[in-house]
Enzyme design. Structure first.
Site, PDB file in Angstrom:
ATOM      1  CB  CYS A   6     -13.463  -1.053 -11.738  1.00  0.00           C
ATOM      2  SG  CYS A   6     -12.501  -0.331 -12.858  1.00  0.00           S
ATOM      3  N   GLY A  91       4.208   6.579  -6.596  1.00  0.00           N
ATOM      4  CA  GLY A  91       3.898   5.766  -5.898  1.00  0.00           C
ATOM      5  C   GLY A  91       2.780   4.678  -6.088  1.00  0.00           C
ATOM      6  CG  HIS A  96     -10.041   3.035 -10.866  1.00  0.00           C
ATOM      7  ND1 HIS A  96     -11.486   2.297 -11.298  1.00  0.00           N
ATOM      8  CD2 HIS A  96     -10.965   4.595 -10.448  1.00  0.00           C
ATOM      9  CE1 HIS A  96     -12.257   3.100 -11.790  1.00  0.00           C
ATOM     10  NE2 HIS A  96     -12.476   3.865 -11.168  1.00  0.00           N
ATOM     11  CG  HIS A  98      -6.944   7.267  -6.408  1.00  0.00           C
ATOM     12  ND1 HIS A  98      -5.982   5.764  -7.126  1.00  0.00           N
ATOM     13  CD2 HIS A  98      -6.117   6.875  -5.064  1.00  0.00           C
ATOM     14  CE1 HIS A  98      -5.582   5.464  -7.301  1.00  0.00           C
ATOM     15  NE2 HIS A  98      -5.018   6.030  -5.735  1.00  0.00           N
ATOM     16  CG  HIS A 100      -4.986   9.697  -1.832  1.00  0.00           C
ATOM     17  ND1 HIS A 100      -4.918   8.714  -1.076  1.00  0.00           N
ATOM     18  CD2 HIS A 100      -4.461   9.472  -2.912  1.00  0.00           C
ATOM     19  CE1 HIS A 100      -4.105   8.150  -1.960  1.00  0.00           C
ATOM     20  NE2 HIS A 100      -3.726   7.876  -3.224  1.00  0.00           N
TER      21      HIS A 100
HETATM   22  P1  AMP Z   1      -1.936   4.978  -5.011  1.00  0.00           P
HETATM   23  O1  AMP Z   1      -1.528   4.795  -3.483  1.00  0.00           O
HETATM   24  O2  AMP Z   1      -2.175   6.658  -4.638  1.00  0.00           O
HETATM   25  O3  AMP Z   1      -2.160   4.006  -5.877  1.00  0.00           O
HETATM   26  O4  AMP Z   1      -3.507   4.575  -3.780  1.00  0.00           O
HETATM   27  C1  AMP Z   1      -4.026   3.587  -3.173  1.00  0.00           C
HETATM   28  C2  AMP Z   1      -5.166   3.670  -1.537  1.00  0.00           C
HETATM   29  O5  AMP Z   1      -5.744   2.490  -1.969  1.00  0.00           O
HETATM   30  C3  AMP Z   1      -3.555   3.381  -0.748  1.00  0.00           C
HETATM   31  O6  AMP Z   1      -3.560   5.012   0.129  1.00  0.00           O
HETATM   32  C4  AMP Z   1      -4.512   2.644  -0.054  1.00  0.00           C
HETATM   33  O7  AMP Z   1      -4.516   2.640   1.326  1.00  0.00           O
HETATM   34  C5  AMP Z   1      -5.969   2.454  -0.584  1.00  0.00           C
HETATM   35  N1  AMP Z   1      -6.508   1.357  -0.197  1.00  0.00           N
HETATM   36  C6  AMP Z   1      -6.331   0.008  -1.047  1.00  0.00           C
HETATM   37  N2  AMP Z   1      -7.468  -1.175  -0.882  1.00  0.00           N
HETATM   38  C7  AMP Z   1      -8.198  -0.061  -0.407  1.00  0.00           C
HETATM   39  C8  AMP Z   1      -9.518  -0.622  -0.444  1.00  0.00           C
HETATM   40  N3  AMP Z   1     -10.042  -1.829  -0.033  1.00  0.00           N
HETATM   41  N4  AMP Z   1     -10.574   0.330   0.624  1.00  0.00           N
HETATM   42  C9  AMP Z   1     -10.019   1.097   0.415  1.00  0.00           C
HETATM   43  N5  AMP Z   1      -8.921   1.621   0.449  1.00  0.00           N
HETATM   44  C10 AMP Z   1      -7.847   1.055  -0.169  1.00  0.00           C
HETATM   45 ZN    ZN Z   2     -11.539   0.385 -12.688  1.00  0.00          ZN
END
Ligand code: AMP
Ligand code: ZN
Length: 115
Positions: A6, A91, A96, A98, A100
């Site tokens: 967010c 993992g 939030h 997302h 990939h």
């Molecule tokens: P997940 O493990 O599926 O929750 O993925 C979270 C992802 O967010 C990981 O691949 C992190 O490398 C990525 N991530 C964490 N902080 C940031 C950030 N500030 N900007 C871009 N990606 C981020």
């Molecule tokens: Zn959020």
């Protein structure tokens, strides 16, 4: 709400933005696991895939429209993978939802690694 994504959406935390519209935001992952690795997120805070409901699922369909659009724009002709980690066993580190998008290499398939 103390949510990293967010804060990225509203500009409190910087990101390498790829795309934005009124419902969706896309940006490069800070720690890429493939030559191309970006994240597509709804602006609405939905915690994880388990929280998708008939009331909020339209934005998830839109996320996939945006992914198809960006794959064309970024010329991911050889294919790409879309992953959403849901919950602790998967993992999920950011609560939030997302998606990939990873590309740019031949990928294997195992439950241990996304790529
Ligand atoms: P997940 O493990 O599926 O929750 O993925 C979270 C992802 O967010 C990981 O691949 C992190 O490398 C990525 N991530 C964490 N902080 C940031 C950030 N500030 N900007 C871009 N990606 C981020
Ligand atoms: Zn959020």
């Amino acid at each position: 709400m103390d949510c990293l994504f967010c804060k990225i959406i509203n500009g409190e935390i910087p990101s390498k933005k790829i795309y934005e519209d009124e419902k969706v935001y896309a940006f490069y992952d800070i720690s890429p696991i493939a030559p191309v690795h970006f994240l597509v997120i709804p602006k609405e805070h939905i915690s994880c895939a388990s929280d998708i409901t008939p009331e909020n699922s339209a934005v998830i369909a839109h996320v996939f429209e945006v992914i198809a659009h960006l794959a064309k724009e970024l010329k991911l002709e050889n294919g790409y993978r879309v992953i959403t980690n849901n919950g602790d066993d998967a993992g999920q580190t950011v609560k939030h939802i997302h998606f990939h998008v990873i590309a740019g290499k031949q990928m294997g398939w195992s439950a241990e690694q996304g790529a």
